[in-house]
Scaffold this motif. Sequence first.
Motif, PDB file in Angstrom:
ATOM      1  N   PRO A 170       0.822  -1.216   0.000  1.00 26.07           N
ATOM      2  CA  PRO A 170       0.000   0.000   0.000  1.00 26.07           C
ATOM      3  C   PRO A 170       0.853   1.263   0.000  1.00 26.07           C
ATOM      4  O   PRO A 170       2.022   1.241   0.399  1.00 26.07           O
ATOM      5  N   THR A 171       0.266   2.372  -0.440  1.00 25.51           N
ATOM      6  CA  THR A 171       0.990   3.636  -0.582  1.00 25.51           C
ATOM      7  C   THR A 171       1.698   4.059   0.698  1.00 25.51           C
ATOM      8  O   THR A 171       2.837   4.516   0.662  1.00 25.51           O
ATOM      9  N   VAL A 172       1.034   3.887   1.840  1.00 28.63           N
ATOM     10  CA  VAL A 172       1.589   4.398   3.094  1.00 28.63           C
ATOM     11  C   VAL A 172       2.872   3.690   3.513  1.00 28.63           C
ATOM     12  O   VAL A 172       3.663   4.231   4.290  1.00 28.63           O
ATOM     13  N   VAL A 173       3.090   2.468   3.010  1.00 26.33           N
ATOM     14  CA  VAL A 173       4.333   1.747   3.328  1.00 26.33           C
ATOM     15  C   VAL A 173       4.992   1.185   2.073  1.00 26.33           C
ATOM     16  O   VAL A 173       5.851   0.318   2.165  1.00 26.33           O
ATOM     17  N   ARG A 174       4.589   1.701   0.898  1.00 23.65           N
ATOM     18  CA  ARG A 174       5.128   1.142  -0.343  1.00 23.65           C
ATOM     19  C   ARG A 174       6.644   1.325  -0.410  1.00 23.65           C
ATOM     20  O   ARG A 174       7.383   0.424  -0.798  1.00 23.65           O
ATOM     21  N   GLN A 175       7.119   2.508  -0.053  1.00 25.35           N
ATOM     22  CA  GLN A 175       8.563   2.745  -0.116  1.00 25.35           C
ATOM     23  C   GLN A 175       9.300   1.907   0.927  1.00 25.35           C
ATOM     24  O   GLN A 175      10.396   1.415   0.677  1.00 25.35           O
ATOM     25  N   ASN A 176       8.677   1.719   2.098  1.00 24.84           N
ATOM     26  CA  ASN A 176       9.276   0.840   3.101  1.00 24.84           C
ATOM     27  C   ASN A 176       9.324  -0.597   2.589  1.00 24.84           C
ATOM     28  O   ASN A 176      10.312  -1.313   2.782  1.00 24.84           O
ATOM     29  N   GLY A 177       8.230  -1.015   1.940  1.00 28.19           N
ATOM     30  CA  GLY A 177       8.172  -2.367   1.407  1.00 28.19           C
ATOM     31  C   GLY A 177       9.221  -2.601   0.337  1.00 28.19           C
ATOM     32  O   GLY A 177       9.903  -3.631   0.320  1.00 28.19           O
ATOM     33  N   MET A 178       9.379  -1.626  -0.561  1.00 27.78           N
ATOM     34  CA  MET A 178      10.381  -1.766  -1.617  1.00 27.78           C
ATOM     35  C   MET A 178      11.798  -1.703  -1.045  1.00 27.78           C
ATOM     36  O   MET A 178      12.715  -2.374  -1.530  1.00 27.78           O
ATOM     37  N   GLY A 179      11.959  -0.893   0.006  1.00 25.19           N
ATOM     38  CA  GLY A 179      13.260  -0.839   0.672  1.00 25.19           C
ATOM     39  C   GLY A 179      13.608  -2.168   1.319  1.00 25.19           C
ATOM     40  O   GLY A 179      14.742  -2.646   1.217  1.00 25.19           O
ATOM     41  N   TYR A 180      12.618  -2.768   1.969  1.00 22.55           N
ATOM     42  CA  TYR A 180      12.828  -4.074   2.599  1.00 22.55           C
ATOM     43  C   TYR A 180      13.138  -5.144   1.555  1.00 22.55           C
ATOM     44  O   TYR A 180      14.063  -5.957   1.715  1.00 22.55           O
ATOM     45  N   ASN A 181      12.372  -5.142   0.455  1.00 25.96           N
ATOM     46  CA  ASN A 181      12.608  -6.128  -0.604  1.00 25.96           C
ATOM     47  C   ASN A 181      13.976  -5.940  -1.246  1.00 25.96           C
ATOM     48  O   ASN A 181      14.671  -6.914  -1.559  1.00 25.96           O
ATOM     49  N   SER A 182      14.354  -4.675  -1.455  1.00 23.57           N
ATOM     50  CA  SER A 182      15.674  -4.409  -2.014  1.00 23.57           C
ATOM     51  C   SER A 182      16.766  -4.870  -1.054  1.00 23.57           C
ATOM     52  O   SER A 182      17.810  -5.379  -1.478  1.00 23.57           O
ATOM     53  N   PHE A 183      16.530  -4.711   0.236  1.00 23.43           N
ATOM     54  CA  PHE A 183      17.464  -5.201   1.257  1.00 23.43           C
ATOM     55  C   PHE A 183      17.662  -6.710   1.102  1.00 23.43           C
ATOM     56  O   PHE A 183      18.783  -7.222   1.096  1.00 23.43           O
ATOM     57  N   MET A 184      16.546  -7.425   0.958  1.00 20.12           N
ATOM     58  CA  MET A 184      16.619  -8.882   0.817  1.00 20.12           C
ATOM     59  C   MET A 184      17.312  -9.268  -0.488  1.00 20.12           C
ATOM     60  O   MET A 184      18.089 -10.228  -0.537  1.00 20.12           O
ATOM     61  N   ALA A 185      17.040  -8.498  -1.551  1.00 19.36           N
ATOM     62  CA  ALA A 185      17.680  -8.787  -2.835  1.00 19.36           C
ATOM     63  C   ALA A 185      19.192  -8.604  -2.737  1.00 19.36           C
ATOM     64  O   ALA A 185      19.967  -9.431  -3.238  1.00 19.36           O
ATOM     65  N   ARG A 186      19.620  -7.517  -2.104  1.00 25.85           N
ATOM     66  CA  ARG A 186      21.062  -7.252  -2.012  1.00 25.85           C
ATOM     67  C   ARG A 186      21.749  -8.238  -1.079  1.00 25.85           C
ATOM     68  O   ARG A 186      22.933  -8.528  -1.226  1.00 25.85           O
ATOM     69  N   LEU A 187      20.989  -8.759  -0.110  1.00 24.20           N
ATOM     70  CA  LEU A 187      21.534  -9.842   0.711  1.00 24.20           C
ATOM     71  C   LEU A 187      21.819 -11.049  -0.183  1.00 24.20           C
ATOM     72  O   LEU A 187      22.864 -11.701  -0.061  1.00 24.20           O
ATOM     73  N   GLY A 188      20.893 -11.313  -1.098  1.00 30.10           N
ATOM     74  CA  GLY A 188      21.087 -12.404  -2.042  1.00 30.10           C
ATOM     75  C   GLY A 188      22.266 -12.163  -2.961  1.00 30.10           C
ATOM     76  O   GLY A 188      23.054 -13.071  -3.239  1.00 30.10           O
ATOM     77  N   VAL A 189      22.406 -10.925  -3.447  1.00 28.89           N
ATOM     78  CA  VAL A 189      23.524 -10.596  -4.336  1.00 28.89           C
ATOM     79  C   VAL A 189      24.848 -10.721  -3.594  1.00 28.89           C
ATOM     80  O   VAL A 189      25.862 -11.112  -4.172  1.00 28.89           O
TER      81      VAL A 189
END
Length: 542
Positions: free
Chosen positions: A452-471
């Motif tokens: 949702p909009t109110v946490v979309r940037q937080n959600g994408m930040g968290y997902n990017s965190f997980m992706a970079r952990l994978g990288v």
Amino acid sequence: MKFEDLLSEINGFGRFQIMVLFINFIGRFSLACHFLLSNFIAAIPSHHCDISHLNIDGILGNLSREERLTVSIPAQEDGTPASCLMFSYPQFHLLSNSSSTADLPIIECQNGWEYDNSTFISTLATQWDLVCDKRAMNKLTTTIFFIGVMFGAAAFGSLSAIFGRKPMLLASYVSGMGFAVASAFSSSFIMFAVLRFFTGFTITGIVIISSVLNVEWVSIEHRRLVGVIDCISWTFGTMGLALIAYYIRDWQWLTVATSLPIIIAIVTWWWVPESARWLIANGKIDKAHYYLRKCAAMNHRKEAIASMKAETLANIIVTDRRNRKYSYLDLVRTPKMRRLALLTGITWFSVATVSYGISFNISGFGLNLYLTQFVYGAIEIPAKLSIYYLLEKFGRCKTETGSLLLVGICLMINTFIPRDQTTARTVIAVLGRGFSGTSFGTIILYSSELYPTVVRQNGMGYNSFMARLGVSVAPLILLLDDIWSQVILSSIALCAALVAYQLPETRGKCLPETIDDVEGIRRNGLHQHLKNGGKEDNEVVR
């Protein structure tokens, strides 16, 4: 009125949105280059012990270079000089007798190494002798960079949710380029590693902010097109890196060259609008009204400008955002949000691990590095263009699941192909790279629609965190034997396919605005203005 209805009135994909996409396209070019930069700056050229000191007293006489290597350095099975060993003293009898060298006295290199400069003028390995027992340090620089990216994703996801998309995008541009250029002139390996960490930390804001900004300004029917365009920008960066690296063989100037395009992004940043969704959700109605009027004017919707009133914008998103601050904790406070965060986190981790595990292995097939890098990028063009059709035909969930299954199958096939069949192995790897590009492009758009909009940037930040952990893990996996690394990457892809299949479909649905939209909750007295659209709104994420 919902925000999607307002976007339709002012044109959800007009000149204004094209301008935003183009500007963000420029910034993402350098980002792709830096994410894959280690393929070239951390490459290890052929090398052998430096034997120049042996001829100080002229004991090697008038021997040719090949003869000096023969008497000074043991040969490997393929006949080339050993990389890390030398004879304790010259073995002149080898010039006339090619008997086994197994019983001859051998020591480690005593006076550094000589490097083959036919492919690279200089790399990290030649700069600081990161070979032999220090060989893993080259992979370590990649891991350090992506650890920085990992923490930067979390930081910029939170900061852009608090301070807005636009100011944090500029901060990412300026600081990312500054640290990147500074790292090129490091005086020691430790200094370089530290600066690469901060380069990763700051530059990652570009991708997570621009992706969200693009999606939040376009209408529902154009979100998949935006997702494809975002992916193509990454592809151009991948292909561009191969061309830049081909002509710039020095690691320092290559680092600088891949950073300079950010200057253009900084200049064009002045035309980047703030997210109207974020402004409304944070009570900045007048500012949102300004950008929406600007959008309508650029898209030639003058009638929408006349009817648009700032007072009505406050009712578009009915939320308690103005009375509280959302954080990463809100991703796990409620049941469906917890499930969503778990599933997307695992998927992003797996997609990134597999995708970069393939991308970092451009030297593993025995072919030209630059050609392999270019082909890896080129194969992504049809793979990512297919996303536009696949998302409409099969939806987000099936596209993500299917592409991950195909990646896993390609990697598994490669484990059964003999290593000497380099062409066949490369073809299968290229196909796997294409499917991984499809999975990565899909999950970026998919996730931005799920949160949702109110946490979309937080959600994408968290997902990017997980992706970079994978990288960060990917280079370490590649340190293993070739077969085992392929088996592990294949297993990760296949397991991720099962996880992605559990995600809810978002095709044709409105973007959720609040956590209540995700949870399917409606509070008394709220959303009364959406009576006619309430049924559809409850279908946002089911």
